[in-house]
Design an enzyme around this catalytic site. Sequence first.
Site, PDB file in Angstrom:
ATOM      1  N   ASP A   1       8.136  -2.707  -8.271  1.00 25.57           N
ATOM      2  CA  ASP A   1       7.072  -3.715  -7.986  1.00 25.57           C
ATOM      3  C   ASP A   1       7.642  -4.988  -8.618  1.00 25.57           C
ATOM      4  O   ASP A   1       6.624  -5.868  -9.045  1.00 25.57           O
ATOM      5  CB  ASP A   1       5.654  -3.374  -8.419  1.00 25.57           C
ATOM      6  CG  ASP A   1       5.145  -2.034  -7.670  1.00 25.57           C
ATOM      7  OD1 ASP A   1       4.612  -1.347  -8.438  1.00 25.57           O
ATOM      8  OD2 ASP A   1       5.634  -1.863  -6.586  1.00 25.57           O
TER       9      ASP A   1
HETATM   10  N1  LIG Z   1      12.479   1.275  -5.923  1.00 23.55           N
HETATM   11  C1  LIG Z   1      11.157   0.865  -5.681  1.00 23.55           C
HETATM   12  N2  LIG Z   1      10.454   1.815  -4.964  1.00 23.55           N
HETATM   13  C2  LIG Z   1       9.401   1.654  -4.331  1.00 23.55           C
HETATM   14  C3  LIG Z   1       8.829   0.347  -4.729  1.00 23.55           C
HETATM   15  C4  LIG Z   1       9.642  -0.539  -5.511  1.00 23.55           C
HETATM   16  O1  LIG Z   1       9.007  -1.525  -5.835  1.00 23.55           O
HETATM   17  N3  LIG Z   1      10.671  -0.199  -5.752  1.00 23.55           N
HETATM   18  N4  LIG Z   1       7.433  -0.027  -4.342  1.00 23.55           N
HETATM   19  C5  LIG Z   1       6.641   1.169  -3.945  1.00 23.55           C
HETATM   20  C6  LIG Z   1       5.343   1.234  -3.657  1.00 23.55           C
HETATM   21  N5  LIG Z   1       4.523   1.448  -4.794  1.00 23.55           N
HETATM   22  C7  LIG Z   1       3.769   0.194  -5.158  1.00 23.55           C
HETATM   23  O2  LIG Z   1       3.410  -0.452  -4.293  1.00 23.55           O
HETATM   24  C8  LIG Z   1       4.423   2.584  -5.569  1.00 23.55           C
HETATM   25  C9  LIG Z   1       4.812   3.930  -4.773  1.00 23.55           C
HETATM   26  C10 LIG Z   1       4.805   5.162  -5.288  1.00 23.55           C
HETATM   27  C11 LIG Z   1       4.699   5.029  -6.890  1.00 23.55           C
HETATM   28  C12 LIG Z   1       4.617   6.450  -7.424  1.00 23.55           C
HETATM   29  O3  LIG Z   1       4.244   6.587  -8.470  1.00 23.55           O
HETATM   30  N6  LIG Z   1       5.108   7.471  -6.776  1.00 23.55           N
HETATM   31  C13 LIG Z   1       5.087   8.745  -7.203  1.00 23.55           C
HETATM   32  C14 LIG Z   1       4.704   9.920  -6.175  1.00 23.55           C
HETATM   33  C15 LIG Z   1       3.389   9.542  -5.539  1.00 23.55           C
HETATM   34  C16 LIG Z   1       2.905  10.588  -4.547  1.00 23.55           C
HETATM   35  O4  LIG Z   1       3.670  11.399  -4.334  1.00 23.55           O
HETATM   36  O5  LIG Z   1       1.955  10.546  -3.876  1.00 23.55           O
HETATM   37  C17 LIG Z   1       6.584   8.989  -7.553  1.00 23.55           C
HETATM   38  O6  LIG Z   1       7.485   8.721  -6.576  1.00 23.55           O
HETATM   39  O7  LIG Z   1       6.920   9.801  -8.441  1.00 23.55           O
HETATM   40  C18 LIG Z   1       4.334   4.056  -7.493  1.00 23.55           C
HETATM   41  C19 LIG Z   1       4.308   2.573  -7.017  1.00 23.55           C
HETATM   42  C20 LIG Z   1       7.576   1.997  -3.120  1.00 23.55           C
HETATM   43  N7  LIG Z   1       8.680   2.486  -3.492  1.00 23.55           N
END
Ligand SMILES: Nc1nc2c(c(=O)[nH]1)N[C@@H](CN(C=O)c1ccc(C(=O)N[C@@H](CCC(=O)O)C(=O)O)cc1)CN2
Length: 284
Positions: A228
């Site tokens: 983000d």
């Molecule tokens: N490298 C990046 N990847 C993503 C970004 C980014 O800015 N850089 N934005 C996200 C979207 N997002 C907030 O807008 C976000 C999505 C997911 C997570 C998170 O903690 N996900 C967990 C799993 C959650 C689940 O399985 O339901 C994880 O990946 O461990 C935080 C913020 C999209 N990708």
Amino acid sequence: MQKATLIIQCPDQKGIVAVVSDFLYKHHGNILEIDQHVDQELGLFFMRACWELDSFGLDKSAIQEVFEQEIGLRFKMDFQLYFNDRKPRMAIFVSKLSHCLFDILSRYYAGQFEVEIPLIISNHRDLKRVVEAFRIPFHYIPMDKANKSAIEDKQIALLEENHVDFIVLARYMQILSGDFIKKYPNRIINIHHSFLPAFVGAKPYHAAYQRGVKIIGATAHYVTEELDAGPIIEQDVSRVRHHNTVADLVQMGQDIEKVVLSKAIKYHLEHKVHAIGNKTVIFY
Ligand SMILES: Nc1nc2c(c(=O)[nH]1)N[C@@H](CN(C=O)c1ccc(C(=O)N[C@@H](CCC(=O)O)C(=O)O)cc1)CN2
């Protein structure tokens, strides 16, 4: 009407607007849109010019080389040319929430986006029926954190097979690796459900409610490896009242997300967004 769009970035100096507009005039181009910006801190010049191709004196295939020889080299320009006879190809990544997906698909169906959507990828099955109702291929690829790179390889293979130009993360809840992002630099748009830089990461509406904020918002940004933190494309906000619940914030926020994301997609499709480091110039 056949149109060409020229995007320029180069070291700033006098005369650039004059030579570019003269180039278009000399070759009988009728300018439809033209805008420019100078980043004085960085000493960089940016321009977006759009003109009619129908009566233009150069064949489409010759413009790049002639412009390079006549102007590009002299002004050390990085420039790109786009033609509206080829619609950009957009992939959408989703998880479980449908509000942004529905909004994009309804605008696409209404012809608001000059775009092709060759596929939609999800780590959940929940939205399969929605997507297939719009006759768009739906690819369910469950995330396996232990094999994240293998999963991303499958996603990339699908994107390349479908000649995807850019990706929209429509509340896709998986963090993309740096290797994935490097293949689509400033070509992955995410909608974050907060007014960044406040409340990065997961569950920003809950964090905002706990903080007692008086404004909530949404932010569309290009995706970078840092979560983000990428160049912001569009944002908007809405006022919060003392009696609003978390559910109210989520509902209000989702309405903002849809508009912010659709604006970001449209600006990107029209080549109006220019990322400079971690900021953007947007020729509205
Ligand atoms: N490298 C990046 N990847 C993503 C970004 C980014 O800015 N850089 N934005 C996200 C979207 N997002 C907030 O807008 C976000 C999505 C997911 C997570 C998170 O903690 N996900 C967990 C799993 C959650 C689940 O399985 O339901 C994880 O990946 O461990 C935080 C913020 C999209 N990708």
